[in-house]
Design a protein around this motif. Structure first.
Motif, PDB file in Angstrom:
ATOM      1  N   VAL A 207       0.207 -32.390  16.939  1.00 61.44           N
ATOM      2  CA  VAL A 207      -1.201 -32.370  17.074  1.00 61.44           C
ATOM      3  C   VAL A 207      -2.161 -33.327  16.594  1.00 61.44           C
ATOM      4  N   SER A 208      -2.987 -33.894  17.400  1.00 56.50           N
ATOM      5  CA  SER A 208      -3.930 -35.167  17.109  1.00 56.50           C
ATOM      6  C   SER A 208      -5.346 -34.607  17.097  1.00 56.50           C
ATOM      7  N   LEU A 209      -6.187 -34.831  16.002  1.00 51.87           N
ATOM      8  CA  LEU A 209      -7.651 -34.866  15.864  1.00 51.87           C
ATOM      9  C   LEU A 209      -8.304 -35.808  17.090  1.00 51.87           C
ATOM     10  N   GLN A 210      -7.700 -36.838  17.063  1.00 50.96           N
ATOM     11  CA  GLN A 210      -8.488 -37.768  17.792  1.00 50.96           C
ATOM     12  C   GLN A 210      -8.100 -37.494  19.265  1.00 50.96           C
ATOM     13  N   THR A 211      -7.119 -36.938  19.762  1.00 47.60           N
ATOM     14  CA  THR A 211      -7.170 -36.566  21.070  1.00 47.60           C
ATOM     15  C   THR A 211      -7.979 -35.472  21.541  1.00 47.60           C
ATOM     16  N   TYR A 212      -8.048 -34.514  20.853  1.00 47.18           N
ATOM     17  CA  TYR A 212      -9.042 -33.654  20.993  1.00 47.18           C
ATOM     18  C   TYR A 212     -10.666 -33.915  20.727  1.00 47.18           C
ATOM     19  N   ALA A 213     -10.831 -34.924  20.164  1.00 42.87           N
ATOM     20  CA  ALA A 213     -12.143 -35.428  19.879  1.00 42.87           C
ATOM     21  C   ALA A 213     -12.623 -36.338  21.077  1.00 42.87           C
ATOM     22  N   THR A 214     -11.437 -36.744  21.718  1.00 39.96           N
ATOM     23  CA  THR A 214     -11.918 -37.495  23.107  1.00 39.96           C
ATOM     24  C   THR A 214     -12.451 -36.530  24.063  1.00 39.96           C
ATOM     25  N   LEU A 215     -12.132 -35.384  24.083  1.00 40.69           N
ATOM     26  CA  LEU A 215     -12.434 -34.269  24.914  1.00 40.69           C
ATOM     27  C   LEU A 215     -13.920 -33.726  24.735  1.00 40.69           C
ATOM     28  N   MET A 216     -14.830 -34.338  23.698  1.00 39.42           N
ATOM     29  CA  MET A 216     -15.987 -33.523  23.365  1.00 39.42           C
ATOM     30  C   MET A 216     -16.956 -34.240  24.185  1.00 39.42           C
ATOM     31  N   PRO A 217     -18.099 -33.612  24.348  1.00 42.52           N
ATOM     32  CA  PRO A 217     -19.000 -33.765  25.633  1.00 42.52           C
ATOM     33  C   PRO A 217     -19.646 -35.345  25.643  1.00 42.52           C
ATOM     34  N   HIS A 218     -19.722 -35.758  24.240  1.00 34.64           N
ATOM     35  CA  HIS A 218     -20.294 -37.027  24.218  1.00 34.64           C
ATOM     36  C   HIS A 218     -19.415 -38.336  23.846  1.00 34.64           C
ATOM     37  N   GLY A 219     -18.088 -37.952  24.182  1.00 39.19           N
ATOM     38  CA  GLY A 219     -17.075 -38.865  23.837  1.00 39.19           C
ATOM     39  C   GLY A 219     -16.541 -38.439  22.346  1.00 39.19           C
ATOM     40  N   PRO A 220     -15.416 -39.366  22.055  1.00 37.95           N
ATOM     41  CA  PRO A 220     -15.170 -39.422  20.829  1.00 37.95           C
ATOM     42  C   PRO A 220     -15.877 -39.772  19.457  1.00 37.95           C
ATOM     43  N   LYS A 221     -15.850 -39.442  18.381  1.00 34.30           N
ATOM     44  CA  LYS A 221     -16.752 -39.913  17.310  1.00 34.30           C
ATOM     45  C   LYS A 221     -15.872 -40.453  16.349  1.00 34.30           C
ATOM     46  N   ARG A 222     -16.367 -41.372  15.590  1.00 31.87           N
ATOM     47  CA  ARG A 222     -15.615 -42.021  14.666  1.00 31.87           C
ATOM     48  C   ARG A 222     -14.915 -41.031  13.611  1.00 31.87           C
ATOM     49  N   LEU A 223     -13.674 -41.139  13.389  1.00 33.94           N
ATOM     50  CA  LEU A 223     -12.824 -40.219  12.630  1.00 33.94           C
ATOM     51  C   LEU A 223     -12.879 -40.834  11.399  1.00 33.94           C
ATOM     52  N   ARG A 224     -12.895 -39.935  10.157  1.00 36.80           N
ATOM     53  CA  ARG A 224     -12.524 -40.408   8.906  1.00 36.80           C
ATOM     54  C   ARG A 224     -11.419 -39.582   8.388  1.00 36.80           C
TER      55      ARG A 224
END
Length: 225
Positions: A207-224
């Protein structure tokens, strides 16, 4: 002269002969309640039958015990008893076979009862056909580009998804901060310590947070973290 079968004495006599065992007046009265015979009538009938020699009795203190006359019954000899035992054994075998057959039939009946009736099958068929029609209609609209989700519903779903991603990111960062603090001063190897505690990272289960974050309405946010 034998008493009439529907008289009190006749009913009592038939009962005593059928039972052919020691009886007191209370037991006889209890059994013959269905004939609306009271205990006093039963007691009188028993005494009359005993006085006339149609039944016998013995006294035990103040209580009388009545029993059918045994000379009226045919007593089988040894050969007849053995034959009766054999017949009884055969009847027992037949009874067991019949019980097995009944059990098999009951099983088939239960199986048939669990099956759907024709009316139930037709009813289910109608429901399924209606569901298919609704799904085909929905599929047609999707192919034609018709939006089936209202803007309000879409907004609610997007917000729920964004909140979940943000919670995931926040907890991931909190864990990393705690884990770094623990392992920084620990003599153990972090990977070995992780396995010892039975911890699993997102990546360990694919599982990857980055992959799911790209599905957010306004695109991926910078992950820390």
């Amino acid at each position: 002269m034998a008493p009439k079968s529907d008289s009190a004495e006749g009913i009592v006599l038939n009962f005593v002969n059928e039972q052919n065992r020691p009886l007191n007046s209370q037991v006889v009265a209890d059994f013959l309640q269905k004939f609306n015979l009271k205990k006093t009538a039963v007691q009188k009938a028993l005494d009359n039958l005993a006085d006339s020699g149609k039944i016998t009795f013995k006294e035990y203190g103040k209580q009388k015990i009545y029993i059918a006359r045994q000379d009226q019954f045919q007593i089988p000899n040894t050969e007849e008893l053995n034959q009766m035992k054999e017949e009884n054994a055969k009847l027992q075998e037949m009874l067991e076979e019949q019980k097995k057959a009944n059990s098999h039939i009951e099983g088939e009946i239960k199986s048939l009862q669990s099956n759907l009736t024709l009316d139930e099958i037709l009813s289910n068929d109608a429901k399924l056909r209606k569901q298919v029609e609704e799904m085909e209609e929905r599929l047609t609209k999707l192919r034609e580009g018709v939006t089936l989700v209202s803007p309000e519903e879409r907004k609610i779903v997007e917000k729920t998804f964004s909140d979940a991603i943000n919670h995931w990111r926040k907890r991931k960062r909190m864990f990393k901060d705690v884990w770094d603090t623990i392992t920084e001063n620990s003599p153990k190897n972090p990977n070995e310590f992780k396995e010892e505690l039975g911890l699993e990272y997102d990546e360990d289960i694919g599982v990857s947070l980055q992959t799911y974050a790209t599905l957010m309405p306004h695109g991926p946010k910078r992950l820390r973290g």
